[in-house]
Scaffold this active site. Sequence first.
Site, PDB file in Angstrom:
ATOM      1  N   SER A  25       0.800  -1.227   0.000  1.00 29.83           N
ATOM      2  CA  SER A  25       0.000   0.000   0.000  1.00 29.83           C
ATOM      3  C   SER A  25       0.831   1.276   0.000  1.00 29.83           C
ATOM      4  O   SER A  25       0.322   2.341  -0.338  1.00 29.83           O
ATOM      5  CB  SER A  25      -0.973   0.015   1.180  1.00 29.83           C
ATOM      6  OG  SER A  25      -0.283   0.176   2.399  1.00 29.83           O
ATOM      7  N   LYS A  62       0.290   4.147   6.820  1.00 30.39           N
ATOM      8  CA  LYS A  62      -0.353   5.073   5.892  1.00 30.39           C
ATOM      9  C   LYS A  62       0.117   6.492   6.165  1.00 30.39           C
ATOM     10  O   LYS A  62       0.596   6.816   7.241  1.00 30.39           O
ATOM     11  CB  LYS A  62      -1.885   5.040   6.038  1.00 30.39           C
ATOM     12  CG  LYS A  62      -2.539   3.712   5.748  1.00 30.39           C
ATOM     13  CD  LYS A  62      -2.535   3.379   4.279  1.00 30.39           C
ATOM     14  CE  LYS A  62      -3.271   2.102   3.966  1.00 30.39           C
ATOM     15  NZ  LYS A  62      -2.546   0.875   4.277  1.00 30.39           N
TER      16      LYS A  62
END
Length: 104
Positions: A25, A62
């Site tokens: 990600s 993230k």
Amino acid sequence: LSIDLNRTLIKNKDTTFFAKVKGHSMKNAGINDGDLLVIDRSLEPQNNKIAVCQIDGEFTVKRINIEKGIVWLIAENEEYKPIKVTAENDFIIWGIVINSIKYF
């Protein structure tokens, strides 16, 4: 010539830990599957910083985006949708990523 990686990569010895990345990600930020992250718990979460978070029991790495009081967790891979953190989520920021060590 020798390099002391602890001295080079760690500023706050008592609040720094390591975690191995699993997943893709954050590939566009240069963080890849198998990398070793250096994470500092003493740093304040700030807009646009990359953080290790736990949301609803799952760990994730993230980029933090704070917009009008709302926290978004943004992947650096177009295949992943942003995650909006709400009051219903069990959410913890474990620390801020300060380095990524590559394995070949």
